[in-house]
Design a protein around this motif. Sequence first.
Motif, mmCIF file in Angstrom:
data_model
loop_
_atom_site.group_PDB
_atom_site.id
_atom_site.type_symbol
_atom_site.label_atom_id
_atom_site.label_comp_id
_atom_site.label_asym_id
_atom_site.label_seq_id
_atom_site.Cartn_x
_atom_site.Cartn_y
_atom_site.Cartn_z
ATOM 1 N N PHE A 38 24.158 -10.217 24.998
ATOM 2 C CA PHE A 38 23.430 -11.380 24.477
ATOM 3 C C PHE A 38 24.318 -12.063 23.448
ATOM 4 C CE2 PHE A 38 19.540 -8.547 25.028
ATOM 5 C CZ PHE A 38 19.157 -9.147 26.214
ATOM 6 N N GLY A 39 24.023 -13.313 23.140
ATOM 7 C CA GLY A 39 24.734 -13.989 22.068
ATOM 8 C C GLY A 39 25.872 -14.846 22.576
ATOM 9 N N ASP A 40 26.916 -14.967 21.760
ATOM 10 C CA ASP A 40 28.045 -15.831 22.100
ATOM 11 C C ASP A 40 28.803 -15.333 23.318
ATOM 12 O OD1 ASP A 40 27.477 -17.514 19.979
ATOM 13 O OD2 ASP A 40 28.872 -16.508 18.624
ATOM 14 N N ASP A 41 28.824 -14.019 23.516
ATOM 15 C CA ASP A 41 29.539 -13.423 24.645
ATOM 16 C C ASP A 41 28.539 -12.980 25.707
ATOM 17 O OD1 ASP A 41 31.980 -13.660 23.227
ATOM 18 O OD2 ASP A 41 31.550 -11.780 22.186
ATOM 19 N N ASP A 42 28.817 -13.346 26.952
ATOM 20 C CA ASP A 42 27.958 -12.937 28.060
ATOM 21 C C ASP A 42 28.449 -11.661 28.721
ATOM 22 O OD1 ASP A 42 26.116 -15.152 27.929
ATOM 23 O OD2 ASP A 42 27.755 -16.389 28.687
ATOM 24 N N ALA A 43 29.742 -11.391 28.603
ATOM 25 C CA ALA A 43 30.321 -10.165 29.161
ATOM 26 C C ALA A 43 31.482 -9.733 28.273
ATOM 27 C CB ALA A 43 30.812 -10.389 30.585
ATOM 28 N N ILE A 44 31.636 -8.419 28.144
ATOM 29 C CA ILE A 44 32.717 -7.844 27.348
ATOM 30 C C ILE A 44 33.387 -6.763 28.177
ATOM 31 C CG2 ILE A 44 33.346 -6.588 25.255
ATOM 32 C CD1 ILE A 44 30.809 -7.876 23.981
ATOM 33 N N LEU A 45 34.706 -6.864 28.299
ATOM 34 C CA LEU A 45 35.492 -5.868 29.031
ATOM 35 C C LEU A 45 36.494 -5.230 28.089
ATOM 36 C CD1 LEU A 45 34.999 -8.438 31.077
ATOM 37 C CD2 LEU A 45 36.456 -7.098 32.551
ATOM 38 N N ILE A 46 36.672 -3.936 28.231
ATOM 39 C CA ILE A 46 37.773 -3.223 27.593
ATOM 40 C C ILE A 46 38.654 -2.776 28.749
ATOM 41 C CG2 ILE A 46 38.485 -1.277 26.160
ATOM 42 C CD1 ILE A 46 36.749 -3.304 24.648
#
Length: 106
Positions: free
Chosen positions: A48-56
């Motif tokens: 949620f928020g400014d980022d819709d997806a986060i990858l490491i």
Amino acid sequence: MPKYMIRASYTAQGVRGLLNEGAFKRRKAAEAPIRDLGGSVEAFYFAFGDDDAILICDLPDNVTAAAIILAVNASGAARCKTTVLLTAEEMDQARHTKVSYTPPGG
């Protein structure tokens, strides 16, 4: 292999793709170019928020990371921001590296 955090924010086009294809298929589509260029995905989360997806992910080098981000951003479906991640060992190496620096006005 260098580690990166990629934060993606979907455009309206990207959200439509997610709604049409589903989250699992979008995750696989995001992971494919990373694998194809010799990298691997350690973690993938929707958010949620400014980022819709986060990858490491692990990628061979900065050029590979830049190529992936350029391709994704050029697609118009998402805007990505990339952060190079450092290990504690790398930070300790940096801590012990002598730097000669004069600040502006100094």
